[in-house]
Design an enzyme around this catalytic site. Structure first.
Site, PDB file in Angstrom:
ATOM      1  CE  LYS A  13     -32.907  -7.185  -3.687  1.00 30.00           C
ATOM      2  NZ  LYS A  13     -31.909  -6.180  -4.045  1.00 30.00           N
ATOM      3  NE  ARG A  88     -27.411  -9.568  -1.012  1.00 30.47           N
ATOM      4  CZ  ARG A  88     -28.320  -8.700  -0.587  1.00 30.47           C
ATOM      5  NH1 ARG A  88     -29.458  -9.116  -0.102  1.00 30.47           N
ATOM      6  NH2 ARG A  88     -28.099  -7.405  -0.686  1.00 30.47           N
ATOM      7  NE  ARG A 127     -31.174   2.447   0.586  1.00 31.06           N
ATOM      8  CZ  ARG A 127     -31.134   1.163   0.236  1.00 31.06           C
ATOM      9  NH1 ARG A 127     -32.200   0.596  -0.307  1.00 31.06           N
ATOM     10  NH2 ARG A 127     -30.039   0.466   0.402  1.00 31.06           N
ATOM     11  NE  ARG A 162     -29.169  -0.160   4.057  1.00 28.27           N
ATOM     12  CZ  ARG A 162     -29.645  -1.119   3.276  1.00 28.27           C
ATOM     13  NH1 ARG A 162     -30.949  -1.205   3.056  1.00 28.27           N
ATOM     14  NH2 ARG A 162     -28.849  -1.978   2.698  1.00 28.27           N
ATOM     15  NE  ARG A 173     -25.245  -2.643  -0.228  1.00 37.75           N
ATOM     16  CZ  ARG A 173     -26.214  -1.737  -0.129  1.00 37.75           C
ATOM     17  NH1 ARG A 173     -25.904  -0.462   0.042  1.00 37.75           N
ATOM     18  NH2 ARG A 173     -27.466  -2.098  -0.179  1.00 37.75           N
TER      19      ARG A 173
HETATM   20  P1  AMP Z   1     -29.937  -5.473   1.672  1.00 31.95           P
HETATM   21  O1  AMP Z   1     -30.754  -4.689   2.628  1.00 31.95           O
HETATM   22  O2  AMP Z   1     -30.667  -6.631   1.067  1.00 31.95           O
HETATM   23  O3  AMP Z   1     -29.240  -4.623   0.660  1.00 31.95           O
HETATM   24  O4  AMP Z   1     -28.771  -6.145   2.538  1.00 31.95           O
HETATM   25  C1  AMP Z   1     -27.864  -5.371   3.285  1.00 31.95           C
HETATM   26  C2  AMP Z   1     -26.672  -6.208   3.661  1.00 31.95           C
HETATM   27  O5  AMP Z   1     -27.076  -7.330   4.441  1.00 31.95           O
HETATM   28  C3  AMP Z   1     -25.937  -6.826   2.474  1.00 31.95           C
HETATM   29  O6  AMP Z   1     -25.007  -5.943   1.893  1.00 31.95           O
HETATM   30  C4  AMP Z   1     -25.269  -8.009   3.138  1.00 31.95           C
HETATM   31  O7  AMP Z   1     -24.151  -7.626   3.900  1.00 31.95           O
HETATM   32  C5  AMP Z   1     -26.329  -8.490   4.109  1.00 31.95           C
HETATM   33  N1  AMP Z   1     -27.248  -9.446   3.475  1.00 31.95           N
HETATM   34  C6  AMP Z   1     -28.549  -9.267   3.156  1.00 31.95           C
HETATM   35  N2  AMP Z   1     -29.071 -10.370   2.633  1.00 31.95           N
HETATM   36  C7  AMP Z   1     -28.081 -11.272   2.591  1.00 31.95           C
HETATM   37  C8  AMP Z   1     -28.003 -12.621   2.134  1.00 31.95           C
HETATM   38  N3  AMP Z   1     -29.051 -13.246   1.588  1.00 31.95           N
HETATM   39  N4  AMP Z   1     -26.813 -13.269   2.261  1.00 31.95           N
HETATM   40  C9  AMP Z   1     -25.754 -12.674   2.821  1.00 31.95           C
HETATM   41  N5  AMP Z   1     -25.754 -11.398   3.240  1.00 31.95           N
HETATM   42  C10 AMP Z   1     -26.925 -10.704   3.138  1.00 31.95           C
END
Ligand code: AMP
Length: 307
Positions: A13, A88, A127, A162, A173
């Site tokens: 994404k 989400r 990554r 990360r 996740r």
């Molecule tokens: P991402 O970079 O989108 O994979 O997000 C990394 C982390 O941020 C996720 O594992 C969640 O802990 C938090 N996170 C990102 N987007 C959301 C969301 N829309 N709602 C809740 N937690 C989020």
């Protein structure tokens, strides 16, 4: 372009959102990036969000919604946006809907990045990111034994992983995605917004598929305009209630309800009265009951005759 990119962690994404941003000039709005930025700046929100992020859990809705609302209110989002990693869960999807109604900017499409689980794990575990320029690399595809460095920056800085890309957090996740985010596929499919994009293969190929999917949604502006006022009304109603209302017109619903109520009341009252009478009789002292049974009706008849 007002789209949501839906997909599991590692489905690409972020990478594709950046490409859409570069080509179409609409900002990538990534909830993950907004949260990471808040963590890095050690704001109150960031400090609250960090533990959940490190554990692979979702950050609370109020924190995420606050960040998204603030971001979508910025001038560059007026021309459109590519939402990446948001919504989400169902509550976030409903909140987004309300937000976009307020802004008068409904979603055009939700692109689901479809990627196999084994590919997701390979991508996430490998990554690595450059701290200087932010470019994302994948060491799963690098020559074995080489130290991963950024070839985009002049001084070739080392790359970092990360914290939530560690194996145990990846598993969490993916679990959270299946439980909380995957139901949005059906939600947006029912709304007619979902487009499935095969997310494996060359980046350019995937990007071309995404563009085609986004174009196929944009090719139906008339339907969207006509549906706008109805969509606003629908957003104020609870989805289940509106589905029932659609199925039966108002008059039919009224007449269908009444007999059921009356019949239910009758059925409930009759036996209740009978039971009450029986109980009252049973409560009389035994002597009185016996007397009542034995006393001949003649006296009454005589009294009535006198009258
Ligand atoms: P991402 O970079 O989108 O994979 O997000 C990394 C982390 O941020 C996720 O594992 C969640 O802990 C938090 N996170 C990102 N987007 C959301 C969301 N829309 N709602 C809740 N937690 C989020």
């Amino acid at each position: 372009m007002r789209i949501v990119l839906l997909g599991a962690p590692g489905s690409g994404k972020g990478t594709q959102a950046q490409r859409l941003q570069a080509k179409y000039g609409v900002p990538q709005v990534s909830s993950g990036d907004l949260l990471r930025d808040a963590v890095a700046r050690q704001t109150d929100l960031g400090l609250k969000a960090k533990a959940a992020m490190d554990a692979g859990q979702l950050v609370s809705d109020d924190i995420v919604l606050g960040l998204i609302r603030e971001r979508l209110a910025k001038p560059d989002a007026k021309a459109g946006f590519v939402l990446d990693g948001f919504p989400r869960n169902a509550d976030q999807a409903n909140a987004l809907n309300a937000m976009l109604i307020e802004l008068g900017a409904p979603l055009e499409a939700v692109l689901l990045m479809d990627v196999r689980t084994e590919t997701l794990i390979k991508r996430l575990a490998g990554r690595r990111i450059c701290k200087t320029c932010g470019r994302v690399f994948n060491i799963s595809f690098a020559a074995p034994g080489t130290t991963p460095r950024c070839d985009n920056c002049a001084d070739h800085p080392e790359l970092f992983q990360r914290p939530d890309d560690k194996e145990d957090v990846i598993a969490k996740r993916l679990e959270v995605y299946a439980a909380q985010t995957q139901p949005l596929i059906e939600h947006y499919s029912k709304l007619g917004l979902l487009r499935v994009v095969q997310g494996e293969g060359e980046l350019d190929e995937v990007f071309a598929r995404m563009e085609a999917a986004a174009r196929s949604s944009a090719a139906r502006p008339k339907r969207k305009k006509a549906a706008k006022p109805a969509a606003r009304k629908a957003a104020k109603r609870k989805p289940q209630a509106s589905a029932k209302k659609k199925a039966a017109p108002k008059a039919a619903r009224k007449s269908a309800r009444k007999p059921v109520k009356k019949a239910a009341k009758k059925a409930a009252k009759k036996p209740a009265r009978k039971i009450a009478k029986k109980k009252a009789v049973a409560r009389r002292p035994a002597a009185k009951r016996a007397a009542a049974r034995k006393s001949p009706p003649r006296k009454k008849t005589a009294a009535r005759k006198k009258k």
